[in-house]
Design an enzyme around this catalytic site. Sequence first.
Site, PDB file in Angstrom:
ATOM      1  N   SER A 139       4.348  18.224 -34.533  1.00 16.51           N
ATOM      2  CA  SER A 139       3.111  18.963 -34.834  1.00 16.51           C
ATOM      3  C   SER A 139       3.143  20.241 -33.997  1.00 16.51           C
ATOM      4  O   SER A 139       3.937  20.359 -33.062  1.00 16.51           O
ATOM      5  CB  SER A 139       1.929  18.091 -34.407  1.00 16.51           C
ATOM      6  OG  SER A 139       0.746  18.858 -34.299  1.00 16.51           O
ATOM      7  N   TYR A 152      -2.648  11.740 -28.910  1.00 21.74           N
ATOM      8  CA  TYR A 152      -1.951  12.254 -30.098  1.00 21.74           C
ATOM      9  C   TYR A 152      -1.040  13.415 -29.726  1.00 21.74           C
ATOM     10  O   TYR A 152       0.146  13.416 -30.059  1.00 21.74           O
ATOM     11  CB  TYR A 152      -2.959  12.690 -31.173  1.00 21.74           C
ATOM     12  CG  TYR A 152      -2.271  13.297 -32.374  1.00 21.74           C
ATOM     13  CD1 TYR A 152      -1.559  12.491 -33.260  1.00 21.74           C
ATOM     14  CD2 TYR A 152      -2.300  14.673 -32.611  1.00 21.74           C
ATOM     15  CE1 TYR A 152      -0.894  13.048 -34.356  1.00 21.74           C
ATOM     16  CE2 TYR A 152      -1.645  15.228 -33.703  1.00 21.74           C
ATOM     17  CZ  TYR A 152      -0.940  14.410 -34.565  1.00 21.74           C
ATOM     18  OH  TYR A 152      -0.271  14.965 -35.639  1.00 21.74           O
TER      19      TYR A 152
HETATM   20  N1  LIG Z   1      -2.067  16.767 -41.714  1.00 21.30           N
HETATM   21  C1  LIG Z   1      -1.912  17.502 -40.646  1.00 21.30           C
HETATM   22  O1  LIG Z   1      -2.707  18.424 -40.383  1.00 21.30           O
HETATM   23  C2  LIG Z   1      -0.735  17.253 -39.726  1.00 21.30           C
HETATM   24  C3  LIG Z   1      -0.423  18.254 -38.784  1.00 21.30           C
HETATM   25  C4  LIG Z   1       0.657  18.053 -37.927  1.00 21.30           C
HETATM   26  C5  LIG Z   1       1.400  16.885 -38.027  1.00 21.30           C
HETATM   27  N2  LIG Z   1       1.068  15.925 -38.939  1.00 21.30           N
HETATM   28  C6  LIG Z   1       1.892  14.699 -38.977  1.00 21.30           C
HETATM   29  O2  LIG Z   1       2.372  14.502 -40.290  1.00 21.30           O
HETATM   30  C7  LIG Z   1       2.696  13.120 -40.473  1.00 21.30           C
HETATM   31  C8  LIG Z   1       2.151  12.666 -41.811  1.00 21.30           C
HETATM   32  O3  LIG Z   1       0.746  12.731 -41.805  1.00 21.30           O
HETATM   33  P1  LIG Z   1      -0.102  13.264 -43.053  1.00 21.30           P
HETATM   34  O4  LIG Z   1      -0.745  14.515 -42.650  1.00 21.30           O
HETATM   35  O5  LIG Z   1       0.720  13.233 -44.269  1.00 21.30           O
HETATM   36  O6  LIG Z   1      -1.251  12.158 -43.088  1.00 21.30           O
HETATM   37  P2  LIG Z   1      -1.614  11.010 -44.122  1.00 21.30           P
HETATM   38  O7  LIG Z   1      -1.815  11.573 -45.487  1.00 21.30           O
HETATM   39  O8  LIG Z   1      -2.725  10.248 -43.494  1.00 21.30           O
HETATM   40  O9  LIG Z   1      -0.289  10.103 -44.164  1.00 21.30           O
HETATM   41  C9  LIG Z   1       0.068   9.227 -43.119  1.00 21.30           C
HETATM   42  C10 LIG Z   1       1.126   8.271 -43.617  1.00 21.30           C
HETATM   43  O10 LIG Z   1       1.492   7.391 -42.539  1.00 21.30           O
HETATM   44  C11 LIG Z   1       1.433   6.045 -42.994  1.00 21.30           C
HETATM   45  N3  LIG Z   1       1.062   5.126 -41.942  1.00 21.30           N
HETATM   46  C12 LIG Z   1      -0.061   5.160 -41.169  1.00 21.30           C
HETATM   47  N4  LIG Z   1      -0.084   4.092 -40.355  1.00 21.30           N
HETATM   48  C13 LIG Z   1       1.057   3.379 -40.611  1.00 21.30           C
HETATM   49  C14 LIG Z   1       1.594   2.182 -40.102  1.00 21.30           C
HETATM   50  N5  LIG Z   1       0.957   1.466 -39.161  1.00 21.30           N
HETATM   51  N6  LIG Z   1       2.775   1.733 -40.592  1.00 21.30           N
HETATM   52  C15 LIG Z   1       3.424   2.426 -41.572  1.00 21.30           C
HETATM   53  N7  LIG Z   1       2.958   3.569 -42.089  1.00 21.30           N
HETATM   54  C16 LIG Z   1       1.788   4.037 -41.624  1.00 21.30           C
HETATM   55  C17 LIG Z   1       0.377   6.059 -44.091  1.00 21.30           C
HETATM   56  O11 LIG Z   1       0.590   5.009 -45.028  1.00 21.30           O
HETATM   57  P3  LIG Z   1      -0.227   3.623 -45.123  1.00 21.30           P
HETATM   58  O12 LIG Z   1      -1.652   3.868 -44.807  1.00 21.30           O
HETATM   59  O13 LIG Z   1       0.043   3.212 -46.528  1.00 21.30           O
HETATM   60  O14 LIG Z   1       0.452   2.693 -44.156  1.00 21.30           O
HETATM   61  C18 LIG Z   1       0.629   7.393 -44.766  1.00 21.30           C
HETATM   62  O15 LIG Z   1       1.642   7.264 -45.728  1.00 21.30           O
HETATM   63  C19 LIG Z   1       2.106  12.395 -39.257  1.00 21.30           C
HETATM   64  O16 LIG Z   1       3.146  12.099 -38.361  1.00 21.30           O
HETATM   65  C20 LIG Z   1       1.158  13.413 -38.655  1.00 21.30           C
HETATM   66  O17 LIG Z   1       0.990  13.245 -37.272  1.00 21.30           O
HETATM   67  C21 LIG Z   1       0.027  16.090 -39.795  1.00 21.30           C
END
Ligand SMILES: NC(=O)c1ccc[n+]([C@@H]2O[C@H](COP(=O)([O-])OP(=O)(O)OC[C@H]3O[C@@H](n4cnc5c(N)ncnc54)[C@H](OP(=O)(O)O)[C@@H]3O)[C@@H](O)[C@H]2O)c1
Length: 260
Positions: A139, A152
């Site tokens: 991130s 986080y």
């Molecule tokens: N969105 C942002 O602004 C942002 C910014 C910087 C970095 N990120 C990073 O990007 C990555 C993806 O996040 P996103 O933004 O795409 O959010 P998201 O739409 O909430 O997706 C998160 C994913 O992680 C999975 N997950 C959560 N808990 C889990 C567990 N215990 N075991 C296995 N899978 C799990 C979820 O699937 P299930 O619920 O089906 O398990 C979902 O597929 C993360 O690492 C996040 O920190 C996001």
Amino acid sequence: MMLTVLITGASSGIGKAFAELFARKGYRVILASRNEGKLSELAEQLERKYGVETISVAVDLADSGGPEQLYKELRLQQIAVDVLINNAGIGSFGKLYEMDVHSELAMIQLNVHSLSHLMMLFLPDMVQRGSGRILNVGSTTSFYACPLSANYSASKAFVLSLTEAVASELQGTGVSVTALCPGATGTDFFRRAKMENQKIAKQEATMTPDKVAEIGYRALMRSKTFVIPGFQNWLLAQAPRLFPRRFVTKITRGVLEQKL
Ligand SMILES: NC(=O)c1ccc[n+]([C@@H]2O[C@H](COP(=O)([O-])OP(=O)(O)OC[C@H]3O[C@@H](n4cnc5c(N)ncnc54)[C@H](OP(=O)(O)O)[C@@H]3O)[C@@H](O)[C@H]2O)c1
């Protein structure tokens, strides 16, 4: 020969965008997350649209046995992973001393332990084969401390540090590791982190998950050590090099506190 990609957190957001992108490129796609229903639905869609083979693995990566379960399941099916997208991750919001201890530790287990564990499980096979790529999702907070998201941002600092160190160790092996460090992205992330009422969840620079995945893919294929999608996010990440760290922490807190 068909290549295989394993994507964790493939059921939504950035992971789902990666699944679509790799399927479009003709990869066999292994989708992993907890939500079996969502994974099967996506698998079906990808197979129909791109004619690729997909495999869904329902696994809780916040469970300490999750990574081993995933690795063993693929070994059992004699599947070699060419590309690992270590994407599953969650956020949280609030002062550390007011947070639920169990949820915070589960987040660290997922964002830190599980990500590193998956690398340690899949890397030896890749190094032995002399080829492979890993992308770890960090991130912009990998670059600075974030009050109100302390665990986080610390977990994402771990991701970048781990990636940079291992990238150096892998030189000459034919295997590469890349950290993708996005800023605010339009996914379910902020709702799940209970941040949907904070201004940051709706800021102008918010990128689409498709764009973030595309930038990550390009960096991965070029074996870059890390990439920050978007100029504004890149500038943000430079802040601790340009200003005193205490000042950056103060500004970051101010930004995170702003409500819609
Ligand atoms: N969105 C942002 O602004 C942002 C910014 C910087 C970095 N990120 C990073 O990007 C990555 C993806 O996040 P996103 O933004 O795409 O959010 P998201 O739409 O909430 O997706 C998160 C994913 O992680 C999975 N997950 C959560 N808990 C889990 C567990 N215990 N075991 C296995 N899978 C799990 C979820 O699937 P299930 O619920 O089906 O398990 C979902 O597929 C993360 O690492 C996040 O920190 C996001």
